[in-house]
Design a protein around this motif. Structure first.
Motif, PDB file in Angstrom:
ATOM      1  N   THR A 116       1.012  -1.134  -0.020  1.00  0.00           N
ATOM      2  CA  THR A 116      -0.129   0.053   0.114  1.00  0.00           C
ATOM      3  C   THR A 116       0.717   1.433   0.211  1.00  0.00           C
ATOM      4  O   THR A 116       2.038   1.331   0.266  1.00  0.00           O
ATOM      5  CB  THR A 116      -0.814  -0.155   1.283  1.00  0.00           C
ATOM      6  OG1 THR A 116      -0.037   0.053   2.403  1.00  0.00           O
ATOM      7  CG2 THR A 116      -1.837  -1.161   1.328  1.00  0.00           C
ATOM      8  N   PRO A 117       0.331   2.345  -0.348  1.00  0.00           N
ATOM      9  CA  PRO A 117       1.266   3.697  -0.271  1.00  0.00           C
ATOM     10  C   PRO A 117       1.804   3.861   0.906  1.00  0.00           C
ATOM     11  O   PRO A 117       1.284   3.879   1.936  1.00  0.00           O
ATOM     12  CB  PRO A 117       0.110   4.708  -0.726  1.00  0.00           C
ATOM     13  CG  PRO A 117      -0.768   4.228  -1.464  1.00  0.00           C
ATOM     14  CD  PRO A 117      -1.079   2.715  -0.912  1.00  0.00           C
ATOM     15  N   PRO A 145      -6.100   1.213  -5.828  1.00  0.00           N
ATOM     16  CA  PRO A 145      -6.297   1.981  -7.207  1.00  0.00           C
ATOM     17  C   PRO A 145      -4.864   2.854  -7.292  1.00  0.00           C
ATOM     18  O   PRO A 145      -4.636   3.501  -6.637  1.00  0.00           O
ATOM     19  CB  PRO A 145      -7.713   2.792  -6.957  1.00  0.00           C
ATOM     20  CG  PRO A 145      -8.246   1.921  -6.001  1.00  0.00           C
ATOM     21  CD  PRO A 145      -7.273   1.509  -5.108  1.00  0.00           C
ATOM     22  N   PRO A 146      -4.366   2.912  -8.566  1.00  0.00           N
ATOM     23  CA  PRO A 146      -3.511   3.724  -8.839  1.00  0.00           C
ATOM     24  C   PRO A 146      -3.652   5.245  -8.614  1.00  0.00           C
ATOM     25  O   PRO A 146      -4.644   5.659  -8.876  1.00  0.00           O
ATOM     26  CB  PRO A 146      -3.080   3.615 -10.413  1.00  0.00           C
ATOM     27  CG  PRO A 146      -3.828   2.036 -10.744  1.00  0.00           C
ATOM     28  CD  PRO A 146      -4.911   2.109  -9.744  1.00  0.00           C
ATOM     29  N   GLY A 147      -2.702   5.838  -7.934  1.00  0.00           N
ATOM     30  CA  GLY A 147      -3.097   7.276  -7.556  1.00  0.00           C
ATOM     31  C   GLY A 147      -3.642   7.579  -6.194  1.00  0.00           C
ATOM     32  O   GLY A 147      -3.423   8.646  -5.702  1.00  0.00           O
ATOM     33  N   GLN A 152      -5.893   8.622   1.924  1.00  0.00           N
ATOM     34  CA  GLN A 152      -7.108   8.493   1.063  1.00  0.00           C
ATOM     35  C   GLN A 152      -7.785   6.957   1.495  1.00  0.00           C
ATOM     36  O   GLN A 152      -9.050   6.891   1.795  1.00  0.00           O
ATOM     37  CB  GLN A 152      -7.131   8.801  -0.234  1.00  0.00           C
ATOM     38  CG  GLN A 152      -6.987  10.053  -0.665  1.00  0.00           C
ATOM     39  CD  GLN A 152      -6.571  10.334  -2.196  1.00  0.00           C
ATOM     40  OE1 GLN A 152      -6.187   9.266  -2.897  1.00  0.00           O
ATOM     41  NE2 GLN A 152      -7.133  11.216  -2.872  1.00  0.00           N
ATOM     42  N   LEU A 153      -6.625   6.279   1.358  1.00  0.00           N
ATOM     43  CA  LEU A 153      -7.187   4.621   1.940  1.00  0.00           C
ATOM     44  C   LEU A 153      -7.478   4.553   3.389  1.00  0.00           C
ATOM     45  O   LEU A 153      -8.496   3.746   3.607  1.00  0.00           O
ATOM     46  CB  LEU A 153      -5.742   3.752   1.665  1.00  0.00           C
ATOM     47  CG  LEU A 153      -6.090   2.387   1.805  1.00  0.00           C
ATOM     48  CD1 LEU A 153      -6.951   1.851   0.986  1.00  0.00           C
ATOM     49  CD2 LEU A 153      -4.704   1.646   1.651  1.00  0.00           C
ATOM     50  N   ASN A 154      -6.921   5.218   4.304  1.00  0.00           N
ATOM     51  CA  ASN A 154      -7.246   5.454   5.648  1.00  0.00           C
ATOM     52  C   ASN A 154      -8.658   5.832   5.851  1.00  0.00           C
ATOM     53  O   ASN A 154      -9.462   5.298   6.590  1.00  0.00           O
ATOM     54  CB  ASN A 154      -6.220   6.056   6.419  1.00  0.00           C
ATOM     55  CG  ASN A 154      -4.764   5.425   6.326  1.00  0.00           C
ATOM     56  OD1 ASN A 154      -4.785   4.223   6.137  1.00  0.00           O
ATOM     57  ND2 ASN A 154      -3.773   6.396   7.021  1.00  0.00           N
ATOM     58  N   GLN A 159     -14.275   5.263   7.151  1.00  0.00           N
ATOM     59  CA  GLN A 159     -15.613   5.421   6.842  1.00  0.00           C
ATOM     60  C   GLN A 159     -16.386   4.183   6.434  1.00  0.00           C
ATOM     61  O   GLN A 159     -17.615   4.167   7.174  1.00  0.00           O
ATOM     62  CB  GLN A 159     -15.873   6.054   5.422  1.00  0.00           C
ATOM     63  CG  GLN A 159     -15.259   7.847   5.527  1.00  0.00           C
ATOM     64  CD  GLN A 159     -15.289   8.457   3.931  1.00  0.00           C
ATOM     65  OE1 GLN A 159     -15.641   7.589   3.104  1.00  0.00           O
ATOM     66  NE2 GLN A 159     -14.803   9.388   3.904  1.00  0.00           N
ATOM     67  N   GLU A 160     -15.757   3.042   6.007  1.00  0.00           N
ATOM     68  CA  GLU A 160     -16.500   1.779   5.968  1.00  0.00           C
ATOM     69  C   GLU A 160     -16.679   1.253   7.291  1.00  0.00           C
ATOM     70  O   GLU A 160     -17.694   0.580   7.570  1.00  0.00           O
ATOM     71  CB  GLU A 160     -15.341   0.813   5.043  1.00  0.00           C
ATOM     72  CG  GLU A 160     -15.597   1.397   3.488  1.00  0.00           C
ATOM     73  CD  GLU A 160     -15.016   0.520   2.720  1.00  0.00           C
ATOM     74  OE1 GLU A 160     -15.336   0.544   1.496  1.00  0.00           O
ATOM     75  OE2 GLU A 160     -13.844  -0.158   3.203  1.00  0.00           O
ATOM     76  N   MET A 161     -15.837   1.422   8.053  1.00  0.00           N
ATOM     77  CA  MET A 161     -15.787   0.919   9.605  1.00  0.00           C
ATOM     78  C   MET A 161     -17.092   1.397  10.415  1.00  0.00           C
ATOM     79  O   MET A 161     -17.713   0.942  10.820  1.00  0.00           O
ATOM     80  CB  MET A 161     -14.556   1.105  10.345  1.00  0.00           C
ATOM     81  CG  MET A 161     -14.571   0.759  11.502  1.00  0.00           C
ATOM     82  SD  MET A 161     -15.058  -1.111  12.330  1.00  0.00           S
ATOM     83  CE  MET A 161     -13.313  -1.736  11.840  1.00  0.00           C
ATOM     84  N   THR A 162     -16.990   2.896   9.889  1.00  0.00           N
ATOM     85  CA  THR A 162     -18.191   3.579  10.841  1.00  0.00           C
ATOM     86  C   THR A 162     -19.640   2.982  10.224  1.00  0.00           C
ATOM     87  O   THR A 162     -20.546   2.940  11.129  1.00  0.00           O
ATOM     88  CB  THR A 162     -17.875   4.872  10.614  1.00  0.00           C
ATOM     89  OG1 THR A 162     -16.800   5.508  11.239  1.00  0.00           O
ATOM     90  CG2 THR A 162     -19.185   5.895  11.419  1.00  0.00           C
TER      91      THR A 162
END
Length: 390
Positions: A116-117, A145-147, A152-154, A159-162
């Motif tokens: 990951t980045p 995803p590229p870029g 952004q990943l965090n 958001q998905e966890m919430t």
């Protein structure tokens, strides 16, 4: 075994100078004889070439250990008991209702990853993962995803966890017979549907054909009785004004029923206060285990009955359990941390079959109701008849 210290050498007697001889000068002591220097043989061209090759190889291997590779590595991550604590704080805290103790564990499972980045995979790490039965190597772009930046990943994972925690709370309380009122606000419409030209973001759905929609379950139940292609009358509130809007329904992508063609952003009013707190873990895949934890805490029966049960799966507000990624790594992590049972989304059975680690029994579930029944059966010692994958 220790080496003994050397014994002190006995003092050696040194000869004194020779006495002077008449008519001669004092005798000079003879210079000690110097041993000949022994020089190592000079390396030949072949030896020099071999040594140079070995040095180059060593440097190359050392570089490969840290050299970034264009791959992501997924490996078993930590697990956590949703009925337990993290750093002294309960993962699930409930106020406004009686809660009950438990003797077992319900462990959520995770996947750790490099690639990951900000956390690149090294060649050595990739090679090690290729040789491991529990790790998975994929091209980096399949995972990120590229870029996309690490921030952004965090943010997405948080958001998905919430969202998964809110869905788990609604699903669990509904499973237990609570009513969870909701305001059903339109967030957008689906292109190509009749609703796209008639409903707007911000509209609030209040009824379908006269049946009031006081919670999300009412929306699901009422729409479930409608045949695809039928025209329904939606009661909505727009800007504070109530109105009726006729909408021709479409067909769900899986063909299972009618759809309106809108995205709903529900706002729930919970009858009791449920708080889920966990740090260092993101994404939606712990939803089912959170819901099971809430059900367990709010029921007098000790469903787990001392068993250590792990699992994974997304959950929506209706209680449907959805597929997740990294299930092979999660099964390995569950076994590592002492679980003997694993609840897997039925939709993941294709990834499970043939990859279950020895010592772990997998139960396939499609809904929260299935999962509650499975935990109860396992706690009673009757889990052998539960459905599995394959």
């Amino acid at each position: 075994m220790h080496a003994s210290p050397p014994s002190p050498a006995a003092p050696s007697e040194q000869p004194g100078p020779a006495p002077e001889q008449p008519g001669s000068s004092a005798a000079q002591p003879a210079a000690p004889e110097q041993p000949e220097a022994i020089l190592p043989p000079r390396p030949g061209p072949r030896s020099a070439l071999l040594a140079g090759g070995m040095l180059a190889t060593s440097l190359l291997l050392a570089g490969l250990v840290v050299l970034p590779a264009p791959y992501a590595v997924q490996m078993p991550g930590p697990t956590a008991d949703v009925l337990g604590e993290q750093n002294g704080t309960p993962l699930i805290t409930i106020k406004g209702a009686t809660t009950y103790p438990t003797t077992g564990q319900l462990r959520l499972t995770t996947v750790s990853a490099t690639g990951t980045p900000g956390f690149p995979s090294s060649v050595a790490n990739v090679v090690r993962a290729w040789l491991s039965r529990s790790d998975l190597v994929v091209p980096t772009e399949e995972l990120v995803p590229p870029g996309q930046t690490q921030q952004q990943l965090n943010d997405l994972n948080n958001q998905e966890m919430t969202s998964s925690q809110e869905n788990a709370t609604v699903a669990a309380l509904t499973e237990l017979g609570y009513t969870v009122p909701a305001t059903l606000t339109v967030a957008g419409t689906t292109g190509g549907t009749d609703a796209a030209g008639k409903l707007k973001a911000g509209d609030v759905l209040t009824a379908i054909d006269g049946t009031k929609l006081g919670d999300y379950q009412a929306l699901v139940t009422t729409l479930g009785k409608v045949k695809p292609g039928a025209t329904i009358t939606l009661g909505i509130t727009r800007g504070g004004t109530g109105m009726d809007v006729p909408v021709v329904t479409g067909t769900r992508s899986d063909g299972s029923g009618a759809l309106i063609g809108v995205f709903i952003d529900p706002t729930f009013t919970f009858p009791i206060d449920v708080k889920i707190q966990i740090d260092g873990i993101g994404g939606p895949s712990a939803g089912m285990m959170f819901a099971l934890g809430i059900v367990d805490r709010l029921t007098p029966a000790d469903e787990t009955n001392g068993q250590r049960i792990a699992g994974t799966g997304t959950i929506d507000v209706t209680g449907a359990v959805g597929p997740i990624g990294g299930i092979r790594q999660k099964m390995a992590g569950a076994l590592r941390d002492g679980a003997t049972w694993f609840l897997a989304p039925k939709a993941n059975c294709g990834d499970v079959t043939g990859h279950v680690p020895a010592g772990l029994r997998v139960v396939a579930v499609a809904t929260l109701h299935d999962a509650v029944a499975a935990v109860t059966a396992i706690g009673k010692g009757t889990g052998s008849s539960l459905p599995t994958c394959g």
